[in-house]
Design a protein around this motif. Structure first.
Motif, PDB file in Angstrom:
ATOM      1  N   ALA A 106       0.823  -1.210   0.000  1.00  0.00           N
ATOM      2  CA  ALA A 106       0.000   0.000   0.000  1.00  0.00           C
ATOM      3  C   ALA A 106       0.861   1.265   0.000  1.00  0.00           C
ATOM      4  O   ALA A 106       0.558   2.237  -0.702  1.00  0.00           O
ATOM      5  CB  ALA A 106      -0.925  -0.006   1.220  1.00  0.00           C
ATOM      6  N   ALA A 107       1.954   1.235   0.771  1.00  0.00           N
ATOM      7  CA  ALA A 107       2.849   2.388   0.792  1.00  0.00           C
ATOM      8  C   ALA A 107       3.505   2.598  -0.572  1.00  0.00           C
ATOM      9  O   ALA A 107       3.639   3.745  -1.048  1.00  0.00           O
ATOM     10  CB  ALA A 107       3.922   2.197   1.864  1.00  0.00           C
ATOM     11  N   ALA A 108       3.911   1.496  -1.234  1.00  0.00           N
ATOM     12  CA  ALA A 108       4.530   1.617  -2.552  1.00  0.00           C
ATOM     13  C   ALA A 108       3.551   2.187  -3.569  1.00  0.00           C
ATOM     14  O   ALA A 108       3.898   3.050  -4.387  1.00  0.00           O
ATOM     15  CB  ALA A 108       5.048   0.252  -3.010  1.00  0.00           C
ATOM     16  N   VAL A 109       2.309   1.701  -3.548  1.00  0.00           N
ATOM     17  CA  VAL A 109       1.288   2.219  -4.477  1.00  0.00           C
ATOM     18  C   VAL A 109       1.031   3.705  -4.221  1.00  0.00           C
ATOM     19  O   VAL A 109       0.911   4.515  -5.156  1.00  0.00           O
ATOM     20  CB  VAL A 109      -0.005   1.397  -4.356  1.00  0.00           C
ATOM     21  CG1 VAL A 109      -1.125   2.038  -5.162  1.00  0.00           C
ATOM     22  CG2 VAL A 109       0.231  -0.036  -4.826  1.00  0.00           C
TER      23      VAL A 109
ATOM     24  N   LEU B 209       1.659   6.724  -6.931  1.00  0.00           N
ATOM     25  CA  LEU B 209       0.611   7.667  -7.346  1.00  0.00           C
ATOM     26  C   LEU B 209       1.026   9.113  -7.080  1.00  0.00           C
ATOM     27  O   LEU B 209       0.795  10.003  -7.910  1.00  0.00           O
ATOM     28  CB  LEU B 209      -0.694   7.339  -6.614  1.00  0.00           C
ATOM     29  CG  LEU B 209      -1.371   6.023  -7.014  1.00  0.00           C
ATOM     30  CD1 LEU B 209      -2.613   5.783  -6.143  1.00  0.00           C
ATOM     31  CD2 LEU B 209      -1.758   6.065  -8.493  1.00  0.00           C
ATOM     32  N   VAL B 210       1.645   9.345  -5.925  1.00  0.00           N
ATOM     33  CA  VAL B 210       2.090  10.707  -5.599  1.00  0.00           C
ATOM     34  C   VAL B 210       3.164  11.164  -6.581  1.00  0.00           C
ATOM     35  O   VAL B 210       3.188  12.328  -7.010  1.00  0.00           O
ATOM     36  CB  VAL B 210       2.599  10.767  -4.145  1.00  0.00           C
ATOM     37  CG1 VAL B 210       3.265  12.111  -3.865  1.00  0.00           C
ATOM     38  CG2 VAL B 210       1.449  10.551  -3.174  1.00  0.00           C
ATOM     39  N   ALA B 211       4.071  10.252  -6.971  1.00  0.00           N
ATOM     40  CA  ALA B 211       5.123  10.614  -7.929  1.00  0.00           C
ATOM     41  C   ALA B 211       4.522  10.982  -9.282  1.00  0.00           C
ATOM     42  O   ALA B 211       4.953  11.947  -9.929  1.00  0.00           O
ATOM     43  CB  ALA B 211       6.108   9.461  -8.072  1.00  0.00           C
ATOM     44  N   VAL B 212       3.518  10.233  -9.733  1.00  0.00           N
ATOM     45  CA  VAL B 212       2.868  10.548 -11.017  1.00  0.00           C
ATOM     46  C   VAL B 212       2.178  11.905 -10.949  1.00  0.00           C
ATOM     47  O   VAL B 212       2.288  12.738 -11.867  1.00  0.00           O
ATOM     48  CB  VAL B 212       1.870   9.432 -11.380  1.00  0.00           C
ATOM     49  CG1 VAL B 212       1.055   9.829 -12.611  1.00  0.00           C
ATOM     50  CG2 VAL B 212       2.607   8.118 -11.639  1.00  0.00           C
TER      51      VAL B 212
ATOM     52  N   ILE C 229       2.347  15.622   1.095  1.00  0.00           N
ATOM     53  CA  ILE C 229       1.413  14.702   0.429  1.00  0.00           C
ATOM     54  C   ILE C 229       1.982  13.282   0.424  1.00  0.00           C
ATOM     55  O   ILE C 229       1.243  12.298   0.629  1.00  0.00           O
ATOM     56  CB  ILE C 229       1.124  15.192  -1.000  1.00  0.00           C
ATOM     57  CG1 ILE C 229       0.263  16.450  -0.959  1.00  0.00           C
ATOM     58  CG2 ILE C 229       0.427  14.112  -1.815  1.00  0.00           C
ATOM     59  CD1 ILE C 229      -0.046  17.032  -2.319  1.00  0.00           C
ATOM     60  N   GLN C 230       3.281  13.163   0.213  1.00  0.00           N
ATOM     61  CA  GLN C 230       3.909  11.842   0.270  1.00  0.00           C
ATOM     62  C   GLN C 230       3.675  11.180   1.619  1.00  0.00           C
ATOM     63  O   GLN C 230       3.254  10.018   1.701  1.00  0.00           O
ATOM     64  CB  GLN C 230       5.407  11.966   0.001  1.00  0.00           C
ATOM     65  CG  GLN C 230       5.813  11.912  -1.455  1.00  0.00           C
ATOM     66  CD  GLN C 230       7.320  11.861  -1.608  1.00  0.00           C
ATOM     67  OE1 GLN C 230       8.064  12.367  -0.766  1.00  0.00           O
ATOM     68  NE2 GLN C 230       7.786  11.251  -2.683  1.00  0.00           N
ATOM     69  N   VAL C 231       3.958  11.926   2.679  1.00  0.00           N
ATOM     70  CA  VAL C 231       3.816  11.364   4.024  1.00  0.00           C
ATOM     71  C   VAL C 231       2.361  11.044   4.327  1.00  0.00           C
ATOM     72  O   VAL C 231       2.025   9.947   4.836  1.00  0.00           O
ATOM     73  CB  VAL C 231       4.402  12.333   5.068  1.00  0.00           C
ATOM     74  CG1 VAL C 231       4.164  11.818   6.479  1.00  0.00           C
ATOM     75  CG2 VAL C 231       5.891  12.541   4.824  1.00  0.00           C
ATOM     76  N   ALA C 232       1.448  11.970   4.018  1.00  0.00           N
ATOM     77  CA  ALA C 232       0.037  11.754   4.337  1.00  0.00           C
ATOM     78  C   ALA C 232      -0.539  10.574   3.556  1.00  0.00           C
ATOM     79  O   ALA C 232      -1.257   9.727   4.113  1.00  0.00           O
ATOM     80  CB  ALA C 232      -0.748  13.031   4.036  1.00  0.00           C
ATOM     81  N   ALA C 233      -0.236  10.495   2.261  1.00  0.00           N
ATOM     82  CA  ALA C 233      -0.755   9.394   1.451  1.00  0.00           C
ATOM     83  C   ALA C 233      -0.192   8.057   1.907  1.00  0.00           C
ATOM     84  O   ALA C 233      -0.915   7.050   1.986  1.00  0.00           O
ATOM     85  CB  ALA C 233      -0.425   9.638  -0.024  1.00  0.00           C
ATOM     86  N   THR C 234       1.104   8.028   2.236  1.00  0.00           N
ATOM     87  CA  THR C 234       1.712   6.775   2.681  1.00  0.00           C
ATOM     88  C   THR C 234       1.105   6.298   3.991  1.00  0.00           C
ATOM     89  O   THR C 234       0.742   5.114   4.149  1.00  0.00           O
ATOM     90  CB  THR C 234       3.229   6.952   2.821  1.00  0.00           C
ATOM     91  OG1 THR C 234       3.782   7.397   1.587  1.00  0.00           O
ATOM     92  CG2 THR C 234       3.893   5.659   3.230  1.00  0.00           C
ATOM     93  N   VAL C 235       0.993   7.199   4.953  1.00  0.00           N
ATOM     94  CA  VAL C 235       0.452   6.819   6.260  1.00  0.00           C
ATOM     95  C   VAL C 235      -1.009   6.389   6.126  1.00  0.00           C
ATOM     96  O   VAL C 235      -1.453   5.392   6.740  1.00  0.00           O
ATOM     97  CB  VAL C 235       0.591   7.987   7.252  1.00  0.00           C
ATOM     98  CG1 VAL C 235      -0.130   7.665   8.560  1.00  0.00           C
ATOM     99  CG2 VAL C 235       2.055   8.281   7.526  1.00  0.00           C
ATOM    100  N   LEU C 236      -1.775   7.125   5.298  1.00  0.00           N
ATOM    101  CA  LEU C 236      -3.187   6.758   5.125  1.00  0.00           C
ATOM    102  C   LEU C 236      -3.325   5.397   4.447  1.00  0.00           C
ATOM    103  O   LEU C 236      -4.180   4.568   4.843  1.00  0.00           O
ATOM    104  CB  LEU C 236      -3.888   7.831   4.295  1.00  0.00           C
ATOM    105  CG  LEU C 236      -5.413   7.775   4.239  1.00  0.00           C
ATOM    106  CD1 LEU C 236      -6.009   7.914   5.643  1.00  0.00           C
ATOM    107  CD2 LEU C 236      -5.959   8.871   3.333  1.00  0.00           C
TER     108      LEU C 236
END
Length: 398
Positions: free
Chosen positions: A14-17, A21-24, A50-57
């Motif tokens: 999930a963290a990798a996905v 997505l954030v990189a794109v 955004i990277q941190v928030a998306a990864t943690v979520l």
């Protein structure tokens, strides 16, 4: 053990996905940001939050849905609680970054590297103080929300609310100095009394407003020292603001000389000096006798410059040049103490000195009236109307 490994694998996936997505989205926004300043600022400031928030979520959802078999277990509740705290922290960070990006976009419209930047400095001061205030509010709210996730804190919430009045009074008395500085900072931001990059004189020191916060103000003194003052100082103590309306200012250089000084010749020398230096802005160049007591006369040279730094150098140049001119060209005007001995009917030595003729100006050249501050030029007339009034000034002329 197998279930734990499955949960960890799901969290990593999930963290990798989320990172992919954030990189794109980041690459896409960078390309679009070439045409939009706001999008470019958002891309720069909000990428890491955004990277941190998306990864943690994403990790939280993965852990929550892969551990449904262990509902009610202590380790699952502890992990999810930590992840909730991380989501709250990342969300607060993201919100602060978005506000900073919007504020930087607004500040980019107002340039401070131009001569007439008073309005830009005013807006910049207000936006900077609002930024500090909003970030402080976001931090306080985030900490409050994180504390409310603990059952023990929610349990004592009712008791805290019942005693909120007493606690508020005690807190206000204990923090009255801090709150006074905070309100003083807001007052400075919106009253336009002082702005960033204003040139001020405080505590006998001449400097520039380098930093203005809700609790203190940093003044960069001319010799690169820093004078740190509470914001309440500027609301309760008089101070000089040299650039409140415009950067152009006036300055003086005073001389104590003998009565024999040729004032008109010195006045013309001052005019030649000002016309030959780029420090002078062409507005004011005046030499006046402001006092004549105690065996000496006091001459004041009043000059103008485009900014405070140029004025300081111009005043030093005027002093240096006129001191050398009096010493070399008019030594008779140097300060002296007279003592007459003997008969007073004979001619005195200093009376026998023949005055030198002033240098001739080309035919048709109009001699500027450098003997008046409030008149004699367009700038002097405007200054006179500012102190007297337009109607009263006209009546006085009649």
């Amino acid at each position: 053990m197998q279930s734990y490994l499955g949960t960890a694998a799901a969290a990593l996936a999930a963290a990798a996905v989320a990172l992919l997505l954030v990189a794109v989205v980041h690459r896409t926004s960078r390309r679009l940001g070439r045409r939009s300043l706001l999008l470019a600022e958002l891309t720069e400031h909000a990428h890491r939050p955004i990277q941190v928030a998306a990864t943690v979520l994403a990790v939280q959802f993965a852990v929550r849905f892969t551990t449904l078999y262990a509902v009610g277990s202590p380790w699952r509740q502890a992990v999810l609680h930590v992840l909730v705290l991380a989501v709250i922290t990342a969300s607060a960070w993201l919100l602060a970054a978005l506000l900073v990006a919007v504020e930087d976009t607004a500040l980019a419209r107002f340039r401070v590297d131009v001569p007439n930047n008073r309005h830009a400095r005013r807006v910049r001061t207000q936006v900077v103080l609002l930024r500090r205030l909003t970030i402080a509010v976001i931090v306080v709210l985030a900490v409050g929300v994180m504390l409310m996730t603990f059952p023990a804190v929610r349990g004592v919430g009712a008791g805290v609310l019942t005693s909120a009045g007493v606690v508020g009074v005690v807190a206000a008395l204990a923090a009255q100095s801090l709150l006074g500085n905070v309100f003083a900072g807001l007052q400075l931001a919106f009253s336009d009394a002082v702005r960033l990059d204003d040139v001020v004189v405080v505590e006998g020191e001449w400097g520039r407003i380098e930093e203005l916060t809700l609790s203190y103000v940093v003044v960069q003194i001319w010799d690169d020292r820093r004078l740190i003052l509470p914001t309440s100082y500027f609301t309760s103590t008089p101070f000089q603001n040299w650039t409140r309306t415009e950067a152009a200012v006036l300055g003086t250089a005073e001389f104590d000389l003998d009565w024999a000084v040729p004032v008109q010749a010195m006045r013309e020398e001052l005019r030649r000096l000002c016309e030959g230096t780029e420090l002078w802005d062409g507005r004011v160049c005046v030499l006046q006798v402001t006092d004549a007591t105690g065996g000496l006369i006091k001459l004041r040279a009043l000059v103008s410059a485009a900014d405070a730094g140029s004025l300081f150098d111009l005043r030093c140049l005027v002093r240096e040049h006129l001191v050398a001119w009096v010493r070399d060209q008019r030594p008779i005007a140097l300060p002296r103490t007279r003592a007459e001995v003997g008969a007073v009917s004979g001619p005195l030595p200093w009376q026998a000195v023949q005055p030198r003729r002033p240098p001739r100006r080309p035919a048709g050249t109009e001699v500027p009236d450098d003997a008046r501050v409030f008149g004699g030029s367009d700038d002097g007339e405007a200054r006179s109307e500012a102190f007297v009034g337009r109607d009263d000034h006209a009546d006085a002329r009649r």
